[in-house]
Design a protein around this motif. Structure first.
Motif, short mmCIF file in Angstrom:
data_model
loop_
_atom_site.label_atom_id
_atom_site.label_comp_id
_atom_site.label_asym_id
_atom_site.label_seq_id
_atom_site.Cartn_x
_atom_site.Cartn_y
_atom_site.Cartn_z
N PHE A 1 0.85 -1.19 0.00
CA PHE A 1 0.00 0.00 0.00
C PHE A 1 0.89 1.24 0.00
N ALA B 1 -1.12 5.57 7.19
CA ALA B 1 0.13 5.32 6.46
C ALA B 1 1.15 4.64 7.36
N VAL C 1 0.09 4.89 0.79
CA VAL C 1 -1.02 5.64 1.37
C VAL C 1 -0.81 7.14 1.19
N TRP D 1 4.39 6.13 1.60
CA TRP D 1 3.54 7.29 1.85
C TRP D 1 3.62 8.18 0.63
N GLY E 1 0.91 1.30 5.63
CA GLY E 1 1.61 1.63 4.39
C GLY E 1 3.00 1.03 4.28
#
Length: 300
Positions: A171, A184, A173, A191, A188
């Protein structure tokens, strides 16, 4: 961390009329990742061609071999975690584990009303995002998920065999506020920021750098609260939305100067838009390709 250079290819061209060739060329140029926007339509492109992110990335996965692929960014505006998870697992499989999910809370653009709803308030967007991300994390890491939430539910949702990337695809974020930065820090692998939007019209590049420095400081605090070292979190800058606008793409030297200043702040990935004539993302193709092939070596 070493600086990585990536690009974002807007899905406005038919696959047979330049769509495919851009993704193939992105791999040839050595970009780390090629992203696309996950919108139903976007700003000045609303009344022209615009294609879906997941089918586009699926086609790009088949046209490339090494290039990482991703969204920048997906949001809850028209997505549901259960259906999105199934699409992401399939896409990760087709690509051989080359997918990154850029994800954010969404905004007030065309996506916010395309399904017939009223635009969500900033608080509701944040509330939904805070429920969306943890549920999506579970759906991508557990074989079966049941969840009854305020906004999203899942009933014995099956996602076997899961992602090729373990424990799930990464991910990235997108966040600047405290609640998003907390997500995040917790979920995450990267970021994402576009800078401070208040500075776009009348701010200076120097003010933008200071604003980004402040965002990274807040991110570091959120990571500390989560018991995590912020140094292990990739930090991505999506360019084109700071007061610098398109100036970094005017020459190799201009880009190296821009990227160097932001790398010093702690950014590990700089994302530049694939040139689009007669748009905010217009750029000389030769200079763009020179930046892609030579800039990172000058910054290492």
């Amino acid at each position: 961390m070493t600086l990585r250079l990536s690009t974002v290819i807007l899905p406005y061209r038919r696959w047979s009329e330049g769509g495919r060739s851009a993704w193939v060329r992105a791999e040839q140029l050595g970009f780390h990742t090629a992203y696309t926007y996950d919108h139903l339509s976007w700003r000045s492109f609303r009344d022209g061609p615009w294609f879906g992110a997941v089918p586009t990335l699926t086609a790009a996965a088949g046209a490339t071999e090494r290039l990482r692929l991703g969204t920048l960014v997906t949001s809850p505006n028209f997505r549901h975690p259960v259906t999105l998870a199934k699409e992401l697992i399939s896409l990760d499989d087709i690509s051989g584990g080359r997918i990154t999910l850029g994800i954010g809370a969404g905004g007030t653009g065309f996506d916010a009303t395309a399904l017939g709803q009223e635009p969500w308030s900033p608080r509701e967007r944040a509330d939904r995002f805070a429920e969306f991300v943890p549920l999506l994390d579970r759906l991508l890491t557990e074989d079966a998920v049941t969840h009854e939430g305020r906004f999203y539910s899942a009933h014995e949702a099956r996602n076997i065999p899961g992602c090729v990337q373990r424990p799930r695809l990464p991910f990235a974020v997108a966040a600047t506020g405290p609640r998003g930065l907390k997500l995040a820090a917790r979920y995450g692998q990267a970021w994402v920021t576009t800078g401070d939007p208040k500075l776009y019209e009348s701010g200076t590049p120097e003010q933008s750098v200071e604003a980004l420095r402040g965002q990274i400081t807040k991110l570091s605090a959120a990571c500390a609260d989560a018991g995590r070292d912020a140094a292990g979190l990739e930090k991505t800058l999506l360019t084109g939305f700071t007061p610098d606008r398109a100036r970094p793409l005017q020459s190799l030297d201009a880009f190296v100067d821009f990227a160097g200043r932001h790398h010093e702040l702690g950014f590990t990935e700089i994302v530049i838009h694939w040139p689009i004539p007669d748009s905010d993302f217009a750029a000389e193709e030769k200079i763009f390709e020179q930046i892609a092939m030579e800039a990172v070596a000058q910054l290492s």
